[in-house]
Write an enzyme that holds these catalytic residues in place. Structure first.
Site, PDB file in Angstrom:
ATOM      1  N   TYR A   5      42.921  97.964  74.882  1.00 44.66           N
ATOM      2  CA  TYR A   5      44.187  97.914  75.611  1.00 44.66           C
ATOM      3  C   TYR A   5      43.946  98.239  77.082  1.00 44.66           C
ATOM      4  O   TYR A   5      44.517  97.607  77.966  1.00 44.66           O
ATOM      5  CB  TYR A   5      45.192  98.899  75.003  1.00 44.66           C
ATOM      6  CG  TYR A   5      45.527  98.583  73.566  1.00 44.66           C
ATOM      7  CD1 TYR A   5      46.435  97.583  73.250  1.00 44.66           C
ATOM      8  CD2 TYR A   5      44.931  99.286  72.520  1.00 44.66           C
ATOM      9  CE1 TYR A   5      46.750  97.292  71.930  1.00 44.66           C
ATOM     10  CE2 TYR A   5      45.233  98.999  71.201  1.00 44.66           C
ATOM     11  CZ  TYR A   5      46.144  97.997  70.910  1.00 44.66           C
ATOM     12  OH  TYR A   5      46.441  97.708  69.601  1.00 44.66           O
ATOM     13  N   ASN A  22      53.670  90.323  70.197  1.00 44.03           N
ATOM     14  CA  ASN A  22      53.138  88.959  70.231  1.00 44.03           C
ATOM     15  C   ASN A  22      53.653  88.187  69.017  1.00 44.03           C
ATOM     16  O   ASN A  22      53.329  88.529  67.884  1.00 44.03           O
ATOM     17  CB  ASN A  22      51.602  88.997  70.224  1.00 44.03           C
ATOM     18  CG  ASN A  22      50.987  87.629  69.991  1.00 44.03           C
ATOM     19  OD1 ASN A  22      51.569  86.603  70.333  1.00 44.03           O
ATOM     20  ND2 ASN A  22      49.810  87.611  69.409  1.00 44.03           N
ATOM     21  N   CYS A  76      45.998  88.610  69.035  1.00 42.67           N
ATOM     22  CA  CYS A  76      46.238  90.042  69.234  1.00 42.67           C
ATOM     23  C   CYS A  76      45.354  90.885  68.320  1.00 42.67           C
ATOM     24  O   CYS A  76      45.140  92.069  68.583  1.00 42.67           O
ATOM     25  CB  CYS A  76      47.714  90.376  69.055  1.00 42.67           C
ATOM     26  SG  CYS A  76      48.434  89.789  67.523  1.00 42.67           S
ATOM     27  N   HIS A  77      44.806  90.280  67.263  1.00 44.35           N
ATOM     28  CA  HIS A  77      43.902  91.019  66.374  1.00 44.35           C
ATOM     29  C   HIS A  77      42.586  91.378  67.071  1.00 44.35           C
ATOM     30  O   HIS A  77      41.864  92.237  66.601  1.00 44.35           O
ATOM     31  CB  HIS A  77      43.629  90.215  65.092  1.00 44.35           C
ATOM     32  CG  HIS A  77      42.955  88.899  65.315  1.00 44.35           C
ATOM     33  ND1 HIS A  77      43.666  87.768  65.693  1.00 44.35           N
ATOM     34  CD2 HIS A  77      41.652  88.536  65.243  1.00 44.35           C
ATOM     35  CE1 HIS A  77      42.818  86.762  65.812  1.00 44.35           C
ATOM     36  NE2 HIS A  77      41.595  87.203  65.553  1.00 44.35           N
ATOM     37  N   GLU A 122      35.669  86.353  62.030  1.00 41.60           N
ATOM     38  CA  GLU A 122      35.140  85.889  63.305  1.00 41.60           C
ATOM     39  C   GLU A 122      33.730  86.392  63.575  1.00 41.60           C
ATOM     40  O   GLU A 122      32.946  85.723  64.230  1.00 41.60           O
ATOM     41  CB  GLU A 122      36.076  86.298  64.440  1.00 41.60           C
ATOM     42  CG  GLU A 122      37.397  85.571  64.356  1.00 41.60           C
ATOM     43  CD  GLU A 122      38.316  85.854  65.536  1.00 41.60           C
ATOM     44  OE1 GLU A 122      37.868  86.460  66.535  1.00 41.60           O
ATOM     45  OE2 GLU A 122      39.486  85.465  65.450  1.00 41.60           O
TER      46      GLU A 122
END
Length: 165
Positions: A99, A122, A130-131, A157
């Site tokens: 953040y 979001n 946002c993850h 990912e």
């Protein structure tokens, strides 16, 4: 003006895809709180082109065959929220930012909490990733879909794990 929606069964639960004629407005979680992304005048339409394309691209993502999305978006929020969401879209597949790092990119180093609040609002989960935002210590924090789903998406990912059957 009504908005179209359709449901997508996914490895992270049933997702509700919502679109206007401009673009994708939301990817909502099965247990999403209605006040997080308030939407009115929704009409189910399984044949709407933007929704069908969003479904196709999300299935490819879950199958490990897609690293970015090219769906037209209709992002609705405050100017600050949209600025945060635009930065989210620049976080590369398989990488994370804190953040604080996002606040710094915005030129507002003291705005970590405001970034967290915008991240939590979001509406276009997964597509606007946002993850990929974590706490400054590397800890997984706050996620509308739940921290277990956030961990699954980050694992997908980083390892190429196949989540979609």
């Amino acid at each position: 003006m009504s908005l179209s929606y359709k449901f997508l069964e996914s490895p992270v639960g049933k997702l509700k895809l919502v679109a206007s004629e401009i673009g994708l407005i939301a990817v909502l979680w099965e247990n999403d709180k209605p006040q997080r992304v308030p939407l009115k005048d929704l009409i189910e339409d399984n044949n709407e082109n933007i929704l069908r394309e969003a479904e196709r691209q999300l299935k490819e993502y879950f199958a490990g065959k897609r690293r970015s999305f090219s769906i037209p978006l209709d992002m609705r929020g405050t100017p600050f929220q949209k600025d945060v969401w635009r930065i989210l879209q620049t976080i590369p597949f398989g990488e994370t930012l804190s953040y604080g790092q996002i606040a710094n990119r915005l030129g507002r180093p003291g705005a970590s909490r405001a970034v967290g609040a915008a991240n939590g609002r979001n509406p276009i989960s997964i597509v606007v990733p946002c993850h990929r935002v974590i706490g400054s210590t590397g800890k997984l924090t706050g996620f509308a879909g739940g921290l277990d789903i956030k961990a699954h998406l980050l694992d997908l990912e980083s390892s190429g794990e196949r989540l979609f059957h």
